[in-house]
Motif scaffolding. Sequence first.
Motif, PDB file in Angstrom:
ATOM      1  N   ASP A 124       0.815  -1.217   0.000  1.00  0.00           N
ATOM      2  CA  ASP A 124       0.000   0.000   0.000  1.00  0.00           C
ATOM      3  C   ASP A 124       0.843   1.259   0.000  1.00  0.00           C
ATOM      4  N   LYS A 125       1.930   1.248   0.757  1.00  0.00           N
ATOM      5  CA  LYS A 125       2.753   2.443   0.854  1.00  0.00           C
ATOM      6  C   LYS A 125       4.202   2.041   1.059  1.00  0.00           C
ATOM      7  N   VAL A 126       5.093   2.940   0.653  1.00  0.00           N
ATOM      8  CA  VAL A 126       6.526   2.684   0.779  1.00  0.00           C
ATOM      9  C   VAL A 126       7.176   3.859   1.502  1.00  0.00           C
ATOM     10  N   ILE A 127       7.958   3.546   2.521  1.00  0.00           N
ATOM     11  CA  ILE A 127       8.755   4.542   3.226  1.00  0.00           C
ATOM     12  C   ILE A 127      10.224   4.228   2.987  1.00  0.00           C
ATOM     13  N   THR A 128      10.963   5.190   2.476  1.00  0.00           N
ATOM     14  CA  THR A 128      12.394   4.991   2.252  1.00  0.00           C
ATOM     15  C   THR A 128      13.185   5.889   3.190  1.00  0.00           C
ATOM     16  N   VAL A 129      14.490   5.609   3.266  1.00  0.00           N
ATOM     17  CA  VAL A 129      15.331   6.364   4.190  1.00  0.00           C
ATOM     18  C   VAL A 129      16.047   7.532   3.527  1.00  0.00           C
ATOM     19  N   ASN A 130      15.971   7.634   2.203  1.00  0.00           N
ATOM     20  CA  ASN A 130      16.564   8.812   1.558  1.00  0.00           C
ATOM     21  C   ASN A 130      15.880   9.093   0.227  1.00  0.00           C
ATOM     22  N   ASP A 131      16.146  10.284  -0.310  1.00  0.00           N
ATOM     23  CA  ASP A 131      15.458  10.749  -1.514  1.00  0.00           C
ATOM     24  C   ASP A 131      15.847   9.962  -2.755  1.00  0.00           C
ATOM     25  N   LYS A 132      17.056   9.410  -2.772  1.00  0.00           N
ATOM     26  CA  LYS A 132      17.471   8.608  -3.928  1.00  0.00           C
ATOM     27  C   LYS A 132      16.574   7.389  -4.086  1.00  0.00           C
ATOM     28  N   LEU A 133      16.286   6.722  -2.976  1.00  0.00           N
ATOM     29  CA  LEU A 133      15.406   5.554  -3.031  1.00  0.00           C
ATOM     30  C   LEU A 133      13.983   5.954  -3.400  1.00  0.00           C
ATOM     31  N   THR A 134      13.514   7.069  -2.865  1.00  0.00           N
ATOM     32  CA  THR A 134      12.168   7.537  -3.191  1.00  0.00           C
ATOM     33  C   THR A 134      12.046   7.834  -4.675  1.00  0.00           C
ATOM     34  N   SER A 135      12.993   8.542  -5.236  1.00  0.00           N
ATOM     35  CA  SER A 135      12.962   8.864  -6.669  1.00  0.00           C
ATOM     36  C   SER A 135      13.027   7.595  -7.503  1.00  0.00           C
ATOM     37  N   TYR A 136      13.847   6.654  -7.073  1.00  0.00           N
ATOM     38  CA  TYR A 136      13.997   5.401  -7.816  1.00  0.00           C
ATOM     39  C   TYR A 136      12.679   4.627  -7.855  1.00  0.00           C
ATOM     40  N   TRP A 137      12.041   4.462  -6.695  1.00  0.00           N
ATOM     41  CA  TRP A 137      10.806   3.685  -6.659  1.00  0.00           C
ATOM     42  C   TRP A 137       9.642   4.423  -7.306  1.00  0.00           C
ATOM     43  N   ARG A 138       9.617   5.729  -7.215  1.00  0.00           N
ATOM     44  CA  ARG A 138       8.568   6.479  -7.916  1.00  0.00           C
ATOM     45  C   ARG A 138       8.677   6.303  -9.425  1.00  0.00           C
ATOM     46  N   GLY A 139       9.871   6.060  -9.891  1.00  0.00           N
ATOM     47  CA  GLY A 139      10.065   5.852 -11.323  1.00  0.00           C
ATOM     48  C   GLY A 139       9.902   4.421 -11.755  1.00  0.00           C
ATOM     49  N   ASN A 140       9.805   3.480 -10.789  1.00  0.00           N
ATOM     50  CA  ASN A 140       9.774   2.068 -11.159  1.00  0.00           C
ATOM     51  C   ASN A 140       8.555   1.293 -10.663  1.00  0.00           C
ATOM     52  N   LEU A 141       7.974   1.730  -9.564  1.00  0.00           N
ATOM     53  CA  LEU A 141       6.813   0.998  -9.037  1.00  0.00           C
ATOM     54  C   LEU A 141       5.508   1.618  -9.524  1.00  0.00           C
ATOM     55  N   PRO A 142       4.506   0.799  -9.851  1.00  0.00           N
ATOM     56  CA  PRO A 142       3.214   1.328 -10.321  1.00  0.00           C
ATOM     57  C   PRO A 142       2.341   1.810  -9.163  1.00  0.00           C
ATOM     58  N   LEU A 143       2.909   2.629  -8.304  1.00  0.00           N
ATOM     59  CA  LEU A 143       2.169   3.252  -7.211  1.00  0.00           C
ATOM     60  C   LEU A 143       2.104   4.750  -7.461  1.00  0.00           C
ATOM     61  N   LYS A 144       1.127   5.405  -6.852  1.00  0.00           N
ATOM     62  CA  LYS A 144       1.051   6.854  -6.963  1.00  0.00           C
ATOM     63  C   LYS A 144       2.262   7.468  -6.267  1.00  0.00           C
ATOM     64  N   PRO A 145       2.791   8.569  -6.802  1.00  0.00           N
ATOM     65  CA  PRO A 145       3.976   9.195  -6.180  1.00  0.00           C
ATOM     66  C   PRO A 145       3.790   9.498  -4.699  1.00  0.00           C
ATOM     67  N   GLU A 146       2.574   9.901  -4.317  1.00  0.00           N
ATOM     68  CA  GLU A 146       2.338  10.253  -2.915  1.00  0.00           C
ATOM     69  C   GLU A 146       2.287   9.027  -2.004  1.00  0.00           C
ATOM     70  N   GLN A 147       2.291   7.817  -2.595  1.00  0.00           N
ATOM     71  CA  GLN A 147       2.320   6.600  -1.791  1.00  0.00           C
ATOM     72  C   GLN A 147       3.747   6.160  -1.464  1.00  0.00           C
ATOM     73  N   ILE A 148       4.726   6.895  -1.965  1.00  0.00           N
ATOM     74  CA  ILE A 148       6.139   6.583  -1.731  1.00  0.00           C
ATOM     75  C   ILE A 148       6.811   7.854  -1.226  1.00  0.00           C
ATOM     76  N   ILE A 149       7.294   7.825   0.012  1.00  0.00           N
ATOM     77  CA  ILE A 149       7.911   9.032   0.560  1.00  0.00           C
ATOM     78  C   ILE A 149       9.195   8.687   1.323  1.00  0.00           C
ATOM     79  N   THR A 150       9.953   9.722   1.580  1.00  0.00           N
ATOM     80  CA  THR A 150      11.137   9.609   2.425  1.00  0.00           C
ATOM     81  C   THR A 150      10.766  10.037   3.845  1.00  0.00           C
ATOM     82  N   LEU A 151      11.045   9.183   4.799  1.00  0.00           N
ATOM     83  CA  LEU A 151      10.924   9.554   6.210  1.00  0.00           C
ATOM     84  C   LEU A 151      12.268   9.277   6.867  1.00  0.00           C
TER      85      LEU A 151
END
Length: 349
Positions: A128-155
Motif C-alpha cells: 500500500d505504501k513505501v517509506i524509504t530512508v533517503n530521496d534517492k530511493l524515493t525517486s527510484y521507486w517512484r520511477g519504477n513501481l506502479p504506485l502513486k507518487p504520494e504513496q512513496i515518501i522519504t521519512l
Amino acid sequence: MVDTLEMGGTERMSINIAKVMADQGFESHLVVSRRSGGMSSKVPREINLHFLEKKNSFDFGAFMRLLKLVRKFRPQIFHAHSTSVFWAIGIKILSGKFQLVWHDHFGLSDQLDQYPRKEMVPLSKWIDKVITVNDKLTSYWRGNLPLKPEQIITLKNFPFLILPKTTKNTKFTFLHLANFRAQKNHFNLIQAVALLKERRKDFEVVMVGEIVEKELYESILNRIKEENLSDFILVKGPSLQVEDYLACCHAGILSSDSEGLPVALLEYGLAALPVICTQVGDCDKVISSDQYGYLIPPSDAPSLADAMEKLLGSSDHGEEKGRALKQKIEVEYGSAAFFSAYSSFVSAV
C-alpha cells in the motif's frame, strides 16, 4: 484490535518505530524473525514482542506462526522492514485486511543501477505504501513501481538513546559503529589509521558491529595485524552495550562506500560526538556544514586521516561540533518529527 505490527529486518529502526507507536497510545507488536539475542533484549516493556524462530527464508513453520499472529491480533497496519516484505506480502495474500507499509532501508542506494530489485515491481500490487530512508530511493521507486507518487515518501531514520553516566576514555578514542560488511569499508579506516600513526600516537579506534560477513571480518583482523595496528585499532565485534561506547568515546567515524541514512550517524549526534563520515547517501543532509562535523570522499584514506588529526588537535573544537550536531538531531531527526510526518502519510487516501 492491534494498531501496528512491526516485522523487523533492520532491528534498530523496527524497535524505534514500535516504541513511538506505543508511546502514542497504539497497541504495538514487534515480530522478530530470528531469536538472535541481539537487539531484542533492548525492546521496551510496552511493546508486545513475538519470535518466529525462523531458520531460513523457506521456513514454512515460522511463516505459519506469523500468519497465526496476524489472524489473532488483526493489525490495522503491518510494517515490513527490508526483506521482511516478502513474507508480509504472502501474509497479505492470505489474510490481507491490513495496510502494508514497506520500509526500504537499502544501504546501497548509491549503486541502484547494480541492484535494481526488479522483483519488487510485480510484488508491489500488494504493497500500500513505501517509506524509504533517503530521496534517492524515493525517486527510484517512484520511477519504477506502479504506485502513486504520494504513496512513496522519504521519512528520516530517527535514533533512541539513553546514555549511561561515565567518563571518557583516557586516550582519544574514535568509534566506528558499523556492521562488518563490505559496504562499510573498514579497510579504508585501517589505511587511514596507518597513515595517522606516522604523525601521532595518542589515539585509538574501536570497531563495534555485527559480524555479517565472516570472511570479511577475518580479513579485517588479519589486515590490522599485518599493518601492526593492534595497539591502535580494537575490534569489539557485536555488542549489546552500544550506549557505553557512545558515552566513553570522543568522536564517531563512518567510512562507508554506500549508505542510506545510517542510524549510527544519528546516534553519534545524540551522544554529542563530533563526526567524520563519507559523503554517501543522505549523510550530507545530517553533516550539512563543517559546523556539525567533517564530510570526506569515500575510499579516501588520506582525507580521513587528515580529518581525524584535526579532531585530535583541538578537543574543544570537536566538542563544539558535537553539541551543535546533537541539537540538530534532536530537532530534525527526533521521534516527534517522524510521527507527525508518518501520521499524515498513512492516513492519506
